[in-house]
Design a protein around this motif. Structure first.
Motif, PDB file in Angstrom:
ATOM      1  N   ASN A 433     -19.919 -82.296 -12.802  1.00 50.34           N
ATOM      2  CA  ASN A 433     -19.557 -83.511 -13.528  1.00 50.34           C
ATOM      3  C   ASN A 433     -18.293 -84.094 -12.895  1.00 50.34           C
ATOM      4  N   TYR A 435     -15.286 -87.122 -13.146  1.00 50.46           N
ATOM      5  CA  TYR A 435     -14.618 -87.937 -14.160  1.00 50.46           C
ATOM      6  C   TYR A 435     -13.628 -88.859 -13.478  1.00 50.46           C
ATOM      7  N   SER A 438     -10.625 -89.391 -17.307  1.00 52.10           N
ATOM      8  CA  SER A 438     -11.219 -88.555 -18.377  1.00 52.10           C
ATOM      9  C   SER A 438     -12.569 -89.082 -18.857  1.00 52.10           C
ATOM     10  N   THR A 439     -13.126 -90.074 -18.162  1.00 53.12           N
ATOM     11  CA  THR A 439     -14.429 -90.614 -18.531  1.00 53.12           C
ATOM     12  C   THR A 439     -15.478 -90.135 -17.536  1.00 53.12           C
ATOM     13  N   LEU A 440     -16.543 -89.517 -18.060  1.00 57.62           N
ATOM     14  CA  LEU A 440     -17.619 -89.038 -17.203  1.00 57.62           C
ATOM     15  C   LEU A 440     -18.367 -90.233 -16.608  1.00 57.62           C
ATOM     16  N   LYS A 480     -11.505 -78.040 -16.112  1.00 54.04           N
ATOM     17  CA  LYS A 480     -11.476 -79.174 -15.193  1.00 54.04           C
ATOM     18  C   LYS A 480     -10.587 -78.862 -13.984  1.00 54.04           C
TER      19      LYS A 480
END
Length: 909
Positions: A433, A435, A438-440, A480
Motif C-alpha cells: 500500500n 500513501y 496519509s491517504t491511500l 508504515k
C-alpha cells in the motif's frame, strides 16, 4: 324273383352303401342318422354340432353314441348331440353315429371338413449355430391363411420357452443377444379369433465365447496394510470370435461391484474393512459370467493414535526455533519388528518425511517468520496402515518494517515518480500500500518481498510518501515505512466555467466560457491546453477557443462543467446548474368553488408553463381588480371577489386575468371566465288540490310546490307534522306530492322545503289538511243508532205490557182473599218497614190507614233471602181455628211461587 339268395344280396348291398361293418347276424334293425350343423363344410372358429338320432320305430333300451374313431364323444338314449363352439382343423374327419339295443348295434359314418383359418406356425432360429453375444432371431409364421375370413394383422404370435410365454411377437419376429442362460426348448404360438396353434419345439444350445473365470488372491495369508493382489482369468476363449482384450473383468465384494480390472488384476492394501466374500465377473459382447466366491480374512495390525506437539508453544515471536514432535502408539497381534514412516505436513503439503524404528520423531523449524504460521500435522505409516494426527496451528507474530525509496524529490504535474517498497526478510504473497499525506492512493500485489512502481500526481502540492504491506494469508499488517517528501509543481490551474447571462430565458443567446487562470508556459504551450464542455458528466462539445454559444432552451437545462487537459493531466471545474427560464404561457381562468348570483366568490388564475415568479392580474370589464405574485409551485393565484357583485350570468364573462414573468413584453391575457353561475332558489308557494285542504277519507290530495327562481337541479323535501316524508331532485322548478286514498292519520300540517347547489334552503308556508269521514261510514253509524233505538223501544214496550198483566193477576188474588176476612184490614206501611208507603183497604177506598202498630194484623215486606211479604201476610191472617186451612193464603202463595224477591206488593186497581 323273391328267393332267399336275392334277399341276402340286397341286404349286403344296402349294408355296404350305409357303411355297416357289423355281421348280418348282429345288426340292429334300425336306421341311425347323422347330421352336421351348420353344415359338413366349415372353417376353424365356427361352431360345430354333430346330431345322431334313430327314426321310429325305436327298440327298447336303445342307446345312441356319437363317436370319432373309437372315442365316444356323447351317448344318450334315443338320440345324442355333441358340439363345440370353436371348431378346429383337428375336429374335421369321420364321425360315427352308432345305435345299440339288446346286444345288437348298427352304425353309420359321415365326414365333416373343417377348413384351416391359418396353418400351424413354424418357428425358425437364425443362425442355427449361435455363439454367446451374437444376435439371435426367432421367426414365427403361418404359411397359409384364409384371407377371406382374417387379415394377416389378426394373427398374433407369441414365443414360449419351456411352455412358458416369454414375449409377444407383434411382427412375428424377436431378436435377442445369445447367452447360455437363454438355452432351452422354444416354441411359438399363433392365435386368431380364439384359435391357437403351437409350433414344433426347437432346442437352443448356445456355444461359449469364454469359460467361467477363476478368482485367485495373493498372498492368501495377509496382514493389515500389506499389498494384496486379486487375479481374475478365463481359462478358455474362442480366439476366432473374440480377442483377450475383448473380455472385461470386474471385482465384486458381497455381490457389489468394487472395481474394474483392466488387466485382470487388482492391487490394494489389506484392511479389516475389506474382509468379505469376493468374486469376479468376466464380460464380453454382453455376456457376463461370475467366478466362485473367495472369502478374504485379513490379520489384525493396529495403530492406536498419532499425536503432534509444537514446542516451545503454539504462538511464538518471529526468529524463534520451533520443534514439531510426532508420537505414535501402535501394537500388532503377532510379534514383529515395525518400521515407522513419519511424514510432516503444513496444511496438506508434505514438508518432511523420514523412516524410523522408534515410536516418536521430531522435526525442527529454524528462525520462524509469519509465513511459517499454519496448520501442522504428522502422519505415521506402518506397512500399509496410515494414521494422521490432529492438526495444530502455529502462530508466528511480528513482521518487518518496510523501507521506501523515491527517484526524485521534485516533479511536475503529469510526470512519473519511481517508488520502491521492500521487506527483505519476509515471505509473500504481499499486498503493498502506497500513501501520500496519509491517504491511500495506490495498491499492488506481489509474490516478491519488494515492489517497484511509478506514480503520477495530477495535482500540485507537497506530498509525504510512505508505504506498508499486508500478508493476507496470515492477517498480518506491517507498520508504515519511512516518509519521503515529494514536491509537485502545477502545470495549469483548475478551470472556471462561467455562463452569460446567468438568468436566461428561452430563445436568448447563451455563452459558456471555460478558462484556467494559471498556465506554466515554460513546460507547456497555450495550444497544448484542450477544453471540453460536459453536461451531467457526459462530454457535449470541444471548446477550441474556450467558449461555446447556443440558443437557450429548457431541453438544455442540467449540470454543466468544463474540463482542461494537457499532457494527460485533466482538471474539472465546479458544476454550474443551468436552469433556463420559460416565458409564461397563456393563463387559464376558472372559478374557485361555486359562483352564486349576488354573493362573493373566488377566481383562480394559473399558467401551464412559465418560470417563477409569475405576476397574475385580475381584470373586470378591462379594469384591474387586484394582482397576485406566485413565487413557488405550491402557491396559487386566488382572487376573492368581494367588491364586485355579479347580478346576472352574462356579467361573469367580464372577468379575465393577465400573466407575466418578464415585464410587459411577456404579458399573456386569458380567455373570458366561463363557468356555471348558480341562481338561488326563491321562496316556494305551497298549494293543495282541493284547495281548502279538507278532504274526505279515501279521496286523493295533491300538494303543489313551485318556485319562481333557482338554478336546477332543485331538491324538494316534503314535511308532515315536522317530519320529512319525501325528497326528490329534479331539473324543473316545481314538484308535487300526491296522497292517494288519504286516511285520518295523514291529516295535519304540511309544508315543502327547496334547495339547489347554492345549499341555502327555502321553506314554504304550512297547509293544514283535515280528513273527513266517508259518507258511507256516516250512513252506517246512523243506521246502527236507529237500529239500537228500535231494539230498546220494542223491548221497553214488551216489558211494560208483560208487567201490566202481572198486576191484574195480583189484584184478582187480593180480592179472593178478602172474601174470607171481611173485618180484617190489610195495611202495608213502608214507613215502619223502610219502604215506599202504600195502604189499601178492602172495605172502602176512603178509610184512612191505621197508625203503625205492633199488632197481629200488621204485615211487613221481607227482604231478599227471607220469607216473602206475601207469605208473612198470609201467615198472620190465619183462621182463629188452629189447623184450619186458609184458601186465600194458598192461592196467594201459588201466585208468587215463580217470583223472586218482589220490591213491593202491588196495589189493587
Amino acid at each position: 324273383m323273391d328267393t332267399l339268395p336275392h334277399r341276402l344280396l340286397l341286404l349286403t348291398l344296402v349294408s355296404a352303401c350305409a357303411g355297416q361293418e357289423d355281421p348280418l347276424g348282429t345288426e340292429l334293425a334300425v336306421t341311425p342318422e347323422i347330421n352336421f350343423l351348420p353344415s359338413d363344410k366349415i372353417v376353424e372358429g365356427d361352431s360345430l354340432e354333430v346330431r345322431c338320432r334313430v327314426r321310429q320305430p325305436q327298440p327298447p333300451r336303445l342307446k345312441v353314441f356319437v363317436m370319432k374313431g373309437s372315442t365316444v364323444l356323447k351317448s344318450r338314449s334315443k338320440k345324442a348331440f355333441w358340439n363345440t363352439s370353436l371348431a378346429q382343423a383337428a375336429d374335421g374327419g369321420n364321425y360315427t353315429c352308432k345305435a345299440e339295443a339288446n346286444g345288437r348295434q348298427k352304425s353309420v359314418k359321415r365326414a365333416v371338413h373343417v377348413a384351416e383359418l391359418f396353418s400351424t406356425p413354424v418357428l425358425t432360429v437364425q443362425p442355427i449355430d449361435v455363439f454367446e453375444g451374437e444376435m439371435l432371431t426367432f421367426s414365427c409364421k403361418s404359411a397359409h391363411m384364409d384371407s377371406q375370413r382374417i387379415n394377416a394383422t389378426d394373427v398374433k404370435y407369441h414365443l414360449y420357452k419351456e411352455n412358458i410365454k416369454v414375449v409377444d411377437l407383434p411382427s412375428g419376429e424377436y431378436r435377442m443377444t445369445a447367452d447360455v442362460q437363454h438355452d432351452g426348448n422354444y416354441s411359438c404360438q399363433a392365435e386368431a379369433k380364439s384359435i391357437q396353434k403351437q409350433s414344433l419345439v426347437i432346442v437352443l444350445k448356445t456355444k461359449e465365447l469364454f469359460s467361467t473365470p477363476v478368482l485367485t488372491v495373493q498372498p492368501k495369508d495377509v496382514f493389515e496394510e500389506e499389498l494384496l493382489t486379486f487375479s481374475c482369468k478365463s481359462a478358455h476363449m474362442d480366439s476366432q470370435r473374440i480377442n483377450a482384450t475383448d473380455v472385461k473383468y470386474h471385482l465384486y465384494k458381497d455381490n457389489v461391484k468394487v472395481v474394474h480390472l483392466p488387466s485382470g488384476e487388482y492391487r490394494m492394501y489389506a484392511d479389516l474393512r475389506f474382509n468379505g466374500n469376493y468374486s469376479c465377473q468376466a464380460k464380453a459382447k454382453s455376456i457376463q459370467k461370475r467366478s466362485l466366491v473367495f472369502v478374504l480374512k485379513i490379520k489384525v495390525f493396529t495403530i492406536n493414535k498419532v499425536t503432534l506437539m509444537i514446542l516451545p508453544a503454539t504462538e511464538v515471536q518471529r526468529d524463534t526455533d520451533v520443534e514439531l514432535k510426532c508420537d505414535c502408539d501402535a501394537n500388532a497381534s503377532e510379534t514383529a519388528t515395525l518400521t515407522y514412516q513419519y511424514s510432516f505436513y503444513k496444511y496438506q503439503q508434505l514438508i518432511h518425511t523420514e523412516n524410523h524404528s522408534f515410536s516418536h520423531l521430531s522435526h525442527h523449524l529454524h528462525a520462524v517468520r509469519v509465513p511459517t504460521s499454519g496448520l501442522y500435522s504428522c502422519e505415521v505409516k506402518i506397512l500399509n496402515a496410515t494414521v494422521r494426527s490432529e492438526a495444530e496451528f502455529l502462530r508466528v507474530t511480528g513482521v518487518e518494517t518496510p523501507s521506501l525509496k523515491v527517484s526524485r524529490g521534485e516533479i511536475s504535474e503529469g510526470e512519473e515518480l519511481s517508488v520502491e517498497c521492500t521487506a527483505p526478510k519476509e515471505e509473500g504473497p504481499f499486498t503493498f500500500n502506497l500513501y501520500h499525506n496519509s491517504t491511500l492512493f495506490n495498491t499492488n500485489s506481489s509474490k516478491e518481498n519488494s515492489l517497484s512502481t511509478k506514480l503520477k500526481f495530477e495535482q500540485s502540492g507537497v506530498y509525504e510518501v510512505h508505504c506498508s504491506y499486508e500478508l493476507l494469508l496470515f492477517q498480518a499488517t506491517s507498520e508504515k515505512s519511512n516518509r519521503e517528501v515529494v514536491a509537485v509543481r502545477e502545470l495549469f490551474s483548475k478551470p472556471v466555467l462561467t455562463v452569460q447571462p446567468r438568468n436566461v430565458f428561452e430563445g436568448e443567446m447563451l455563452t459558456f466560457s471555460c478558462k484556467s487562470a494559471h498556465i506554466d508556459y515554460q513546460r507547456i504551450n497555450a495550444t497544448d491546453v484542450k477544453y471540453h464542455l460536459y453536461k451531467e458528466n457526459i462530454k457535449v462539445v470541444d471548446l477550441p477557443s474556450g467558449e461555446y454559444r447556443m440558443t437557450a432552451d429548457v431541453q438544455h437545462d442540467g449540470n454543466y462543467s468544463c474540463q482542461v487537459e494537457a499532457k494527460s493531466i485533466q482538471k474539472r471545474s465546479l458544476a454550474f446548474a443551468l436552469k433556463t427560464k420559460v416565458l409564461v404561457s397563456k393563463p387559464l381562468i376558472e372559478a374557485w368553488g361555486n359562483v352564486v348570483l349576488g354573493r362573493p366568490f373566488s377566481i383562480v388564475c394559473r399558467s401551464v408553463r412559465g418560470s417563477l415568479p409569475i405576476t397574475y392580474t385580475l381584470l373586470f370589464k378591462g379594469e384591474t381588480v387586484s394582482s397576485f405574485i406566485v413565487h413557488s409551485p405550491q402557491d396559487r393565484a386566488v382572487f376573492n371577489v368581494t367588491s364586485i357583485t355579479v347580478n346576472s350570468r352574462e356579467e361573469i364573462r367580464d372577468f379575465k386575468c393577465l400573466a407575466q414573468n418578464l415585464g410587459d413584453k411577456s404579458k399573456r391575457p386569458s380567455l373570458a371566465l366561463n363557468t356555471t353561475v348558480i341562481e338561488p332558489v326563491s321562496d316556494p308557494q305551497l298549494t293543495a288540490l282541493p284547495s281548502t285542504g279538507n278532504v274526505v277519507e279515501g279521496k286523493e290530495l295533491i300538494l303543489f310546490c313551485p318556485v319562481k327562481d333557482g338554478s336546477p337541479p332543485i331538491t324538494f323535501k316534503w314535511y308532515h307534522n315536522g317530519k320529512i316524508i319525501n325528497s326528490s331532485t329534479t331539473e324543473e322548478r316545481k314538484h308535487s306530492y300526491t296522497l292517494s286514498k288519504i286516511e285520518h292519520k295523514q291529516g295535519g300540517r304540511y309544508y315543502c322545503q327547496v334547495q339547489n347547489t347554492d345549499m341555502e334552503s327555502r321553506r314554504s308556508g304550512e297547509i293544514t289538511v283535515t280528513v273527513k269521514d266517508a259518507p258511507w261510514k256516516i250512513a252506517m253509524i246512523a243506521f246502527i243508532i236507529v237500529l239500537l233505538l228500535s231494539i230498546v223501544t220494542v223491548s221497553l214496550i214488551h216489558y211494560i205490557h208483560k208487567k201490566g198483566k202481572r198486576k191484574e193477576k195480583e189484584t184478582e188474588l187480593y180480592l179472593k182473599a178478602t172474601k174470607f176476612k171481611s173485618d180484617a184490614s190489610v195495611a202495608v206501611t213502608p214507613a215502619c218497614t223502610g219502604y215506599i208507603k202504600a195502604s189499601h183497604t178492602v172495605l172502602s177506598d176512603h178509610v184512612e190507614p191505621p197508625a203503625c202498630q205492633s199488632s197481629s194484623s200488621t204485615v211487613f215486606y221481607a227482604p231478599r233471602g227471607t220469607e216473602s211479604s206475601d207469605d208473612v201476610l198470609l201467615k198472620d191472617q190465619k183462621s182463629p181455628r188452629e189447623g184450619a186451612v186458609d184458601t186465600g193464603s194458598v192461592l196467594y202463595a201459588q201466585l208468587n211461587h215463580d217470583r223472586g224477591n218482589p220490591k213491593q206488593i202491588p196495589s189493587p186497581p
